[in-house]
Design an enzyme around this catalytic site. Structure first.
Site, PDB file in Angstrom:
ATOM      1  N   CYS A   2       2.164   5.943   2.918  1.00  0.00           N
ATOM      2  CA  CYS A   2       1.265   6.537   3.903  1.00  0.00           C
ATOM      3  C   CYS A   2       0.825   7.943   3.499  1.00  0.00           C
ATOM      4  CB  CYS A   2       1.971   6.640   5.249  1.00  0.00           C
ATOM      5  SG  CYS A   2       2.737   5.114   5.739  1.00  0.00           S
ATOM      6  N   ARG A  27      -2.371   6.604  -3.152  1.00  0.00           N
ATOM      7  CA  ARG A  27      -0.950   6.423  -2.826  1.00  0.00           C
ATOM      8  C   ARG A  27      -0.644   4.991  -2.418  1.00  0.00           C
ATOM      9  NH1 ARG A  27       1.572  11.483  -1.140  1.00  0.00           N
ATOM     10  NH2 ARG A  27       2.893  10.292   0.252  1.00  0.00           N
ATOM     11  N   LYS A 485       4.290  -1.693 -17.206  1.00  0.00           N
ATOM     12  CA  LYS A 485       2.858  -1.352 -17.118  1.00  0.00           C
ATOM     13  C   LYS A 485       2.024  -2.622 -17.020  1.00  0.00           C
ATOM     14  CE  LYS A 485       2.591   1.854 -16.136  1.00  0.00           C
ATOM     15  NZ  LYS A 485       3.689   2.654 -15.879  1.00  0.00           N
TER      16      LYS A 485
HETATM   17  O1  M6R Z   1       7.282   9.397  -8.224  1.00  0.00           O
HETATM   18  P1  M6R Z   1       8.391   8.759  -9.012  1.00  0.00           P
HETATM   19  O2  M6R Z   1       8.313   9.095 -10.472  1.00  0.00           O
HETATM   20  O3  M6R Z   1       9.748   9.026  -8.442  1.00  0.00           O
HETATM   21  O4  M6R Z   1       8.123   7.202  -8.882  1.00  0.00           O
HETATM   22  C1  M6R Z   1       9.010   6.277  -9.406  1.00  0.00           C
HETATM   23  C2  M6R Z   1       8.429   4.897  -9.427  1.00  0.00           C
HETATM   24  O5  M6R Z   1       8.106   4.482  -8.125  1.00  0.00           O
HETATM   25  C3  M6R Z   1       7.173   4.804 -10.286  1.00  0.00           C
HETATM   26  O6  M6R Z   1       7.416   5.208 -11.596  1.00  0.00           O
HETATM   27  C4  M6R Z   1       6.651   3.350 -10.288  1.00  0.00           C
HETATM   28  O7  M6R Z   1       7.532   2.516 -10.978  1.00  0.00           O
HETATM   29  C5  M6R Z   1       5.247   3.257 -10.854  1.00  0.00           C
HETATM   30  N1  M6R Z   1       4.582   2.164 -10.229  1.00  0.00           N
HETATM   31  C6  M6R Z   1       5.208   3.022 -12.310  1.00  0.00           C
HETATM   32  O8  M6R Z   1       3.931   2.921 -12.821  1.00  0.00           O
END
Ligand code: M6R
Length: 608
Positions: A2, A27, A485
């Site tokens: 959100c 987001r 990815k």
């Molecule tokens: O903001 P953060 O680096 O803590 O986020 C961690 C993961 O949620 C984030 O890397 C997620 O896996 C992405 N979708 C990767 O592309």
């Protein structure tokens, strides 16, 4: 997850709120809404789906007049995505509207209590209890009602409130969810993320947990739970609008892939003075470093994979054990962590709920924590004992790219810095590795330039049923991120395997319908991985090899080649990942996917 925005000033609020919500789209969300105070009433507009639908419904905001309002993008947790469950939520008497990020853990009991008192619930959300509590506690003073309401809430929240009795005011409250007040001239703002503010102001107040603010066009009063004023510093937002926009690229993800040489340079260069690495922003003493007996790296998703890649440099240079743990597991694992453990927490957003919980758990057990974070002033940056910012600039695409590479590079810098300060590396090796680190921006640029053929490879392989990424040691760590990815943006089934592990089961899945991406960049283990390539070839798989040009033997084994510059294995991940990011991007494009906003994903996972 959100996003929230708020505006009060002399301009029409709705267009500003819609614009702010667009900036938060990255987001991830499934519905959106705005509420604007118009005289003595609050007008609401909500849609399921994209902000574009909300713009259409409100005629770009013209249908919702008024100069004070709040907006929200929702990522469903309690109750399905729907117009009714979308925020803002309105009180039964129509006097209050609320937007909320986070989760109210005790909402069930509050809902029962409020229902028994006669309040009527429209939605299935946890948030709706907040607006009814406000109505219940309101006796002419909105500040008091907000404080009393917050006192009843357990969980995490960033709240934005408007009240028809205070038509030029916004009220906000923060507990474990980001909230920034944007300071303007004759107008003021709030948002959950600076990207929604930079078009209007570079001056910001970062609220801390337990703080509230009353915001009018002329004044921002921050206060605590007792209603006492709190003096806050006004910080400068350094991210520019350009950095948060696409600059001619079709997708943010491609822009951010291409930005990596610059991002990595921003991470590394200011910290290297002559031949010395200075991590002054982390403020370490030699004693702090000497005390470290083991390192635990914890994070989620790609940040966790950055830890897997960076681990090798720390372990090999410091010769101390490094454990890389998923934050969602570590928090419940009863971990063996004490004051001789250095905990390194990686997070692009600095707001990932599991990572925050794991960090707190480690600190509770006596460990000190270093956070490697991109978003300045984020929760993780505030809680950790030391912070190193990656300075990668805003990352908008849900799939991280420059967030990952800059995290990896900071781990390299930390490894070299600590090894040098602890006398565990000789000058020759230090200088040679430092030269490589300094040349990483150029090496990444070179990798981008030497791979114009990746779109063609993506066209060739985009319809394969599954893709297996194999490699050994440092290459294996990069496979993990390469597979993530590909799966998250193209929805292809992708798995990463330690090449030597295939024979223990997974090779049963290998046939002519699978693509195997084989990473052969770790010179010591290349011959071994090449044997694994022969094994999968013998079972019909097509093989795309990633290696350096000097490795001529592999050409006759693989079907297709992708080249990267030769880099010492412990520092190679930041370079090796580049073609895998490009491959994922172009496969997703071939498959017509919504690349910047993949289905079911959110940029910042602020719930458990
Ligand atoms: O903001 P953060 O680096 O803590 O986020 C961690 C993961 O949620 C984030 O890397 C997620 O896996 C992405 N979708 C990767 O592309």
């Amino acid at each position: 997850m959100c996003g929230i925005v708020g505006f009060t000033g002399s301009q029409e609020a709705a267009p500003i709120l819609l614009d702010g919500l667009k900036k938060l789209e990255y987001r991830g969300y499934d519905s959106a809404g705005i509420a604007v105070v118009d005289g003595a009433q609050i007008n609401l507009s909500k849609v399921t789906g994209r902000i574009a639908g909300l713009c259409e419904k409100t005629q770009d905001g013209r249908a919702v007049p008024g100069v004070t309002g709040i907006g929200h993008t929702r990522w469903a947790t309690h109750g399905a995505p729907s117009d009714t469950n979308a925020h803002p939520h309105l009180s039964n008497d129509g006097r209050f509207a609320v937007v909320h990020n986070g989760i109210i853990e005790n909402y069930m009991s509050l809902r029962e209590e409020l229902t028994a008192r006669g309040y009527r619930f429209e939605s299935q959300t946890d948030t709706e209890v907040i607006v009814h509590l406000l109505e219940m506690y309101y006796a002419g003073d909105v500040r008091k009602a907000v404080i009393r309401t917050s006192a009843r809430l357990r969980g995490s929240y960033a709240l934005g409130v408007v009240c028809a009795d205070a038509p030029d005011r916004l009220y906000v409250a923060r507990e474990a969810s980001p909230l920034i007040v944007g300071v303007g001239v004759g107008e003021n703002f709030f948002a959950s993320d600076v990207t929604a503010l930079v078009a209007h102001t570079r001056s910001a107040i970062y609220l801390d947990d337990g703080e509230f603010a009353e915001i009018s066009p002329e004044e921002i009063c921050v206060f605590d739970v007792a209603g006492r004023p709190v003096q806050k510093k006004i910080s400068r937002i350094t991210w520019d609008i350009q950095a948060a926009e696409k600059s001619g690229y079709e997708h943010f993800m491609l822009k951010e892939i291409m930005e990596q040489p610059r991002a990595v340079k921003a991470t590394i260069e200011p910290r290297i003075h002559g031949r010395e690495i200075r991590l002054d922003d982390a403020d370490w003493t030699a004693e702090d470093l000497k005390k470290i007996r083991s390192v635990v790296i914890t994070a989620c998703g790609s940040a966790y994979y950055a830890g897997c890649a960076g681990r090798y440099a720390i372990e090999q240079l410091l010769r101390i054990p490094v454990h890389v743990e998923l934050a969602s597991e570590l928090r419940y694992a009863d971990p063996i962590i004490d004051d001789a453990t250095l905990v390194i927490v990686l997070s692009q957003s600095g707001e990932t709920a599991d990572t925050i919980a794991a960090l707190r758990e480690c600190q509770r057990r006596g460990a000190k924590a270093l956070a490697i974070v991109n978003v300045v002033g984020s929760t993780i940056a505030k809680i950790a004992d030391w912070v190193l910012y990656t300075w990668a600039g805003p990352e908008i695409a849900v799939a991280t790219t420059k967030g990952y590479t800059t995290q990896v590079c900071l781990l390299y810098l930390f490894a070299l810095y600590a090894a040098k300060r602890l006398g565990r590396i000789d000058d020759k090796q230090y200088n040679s590795l430092l030269d490589t680190v300094l040349s990483l921006p150029k090496l990444i640029q070179k990798t981008l330039d030497m791979n114009p053929g990746i779109p063609k490879l993506a066209a060739q392989y985009h319809s394969h049923e599954a893709v297996f990424f194999i490699g050994r040691n440092t290459d294996c760590a990069v496979c993990l991120e390469g597979a993530l990815k590909l799966k998250e943006i193209s929805y292809l089934h992708a798995e990463a395997y330690a090449a030597g592990e295939l024979k223990h089961g997974t090779i049963a899945l290998i046939d002519e319908h699978r693509l195997v991406v084989a990473l052969c960049c770790n010179e010591k283990l290349m011959e071994k991985t090449m044997s694994n390539i022969l094994e999968v070839k013998a079972r019909g798989a097509e093989v795309l090899a990633v290696t350096f040009r000097e490795n001529s033997k592999i050409v006759s084994l693989a079907d297709e080649m992708v080249y990267v510059p030769k880099v010492p294995a412990i520092l190679s991940a930041a370079v090796e990942i580049i073609p895998l990011q490009l491959f994922a991007y172009y496969v997703a494009k071939e498959n017509g996917c919504d690349i910047d906003k993949p289905k079911n994903l959110a940029k910042s996972v602020t719930v458990e």
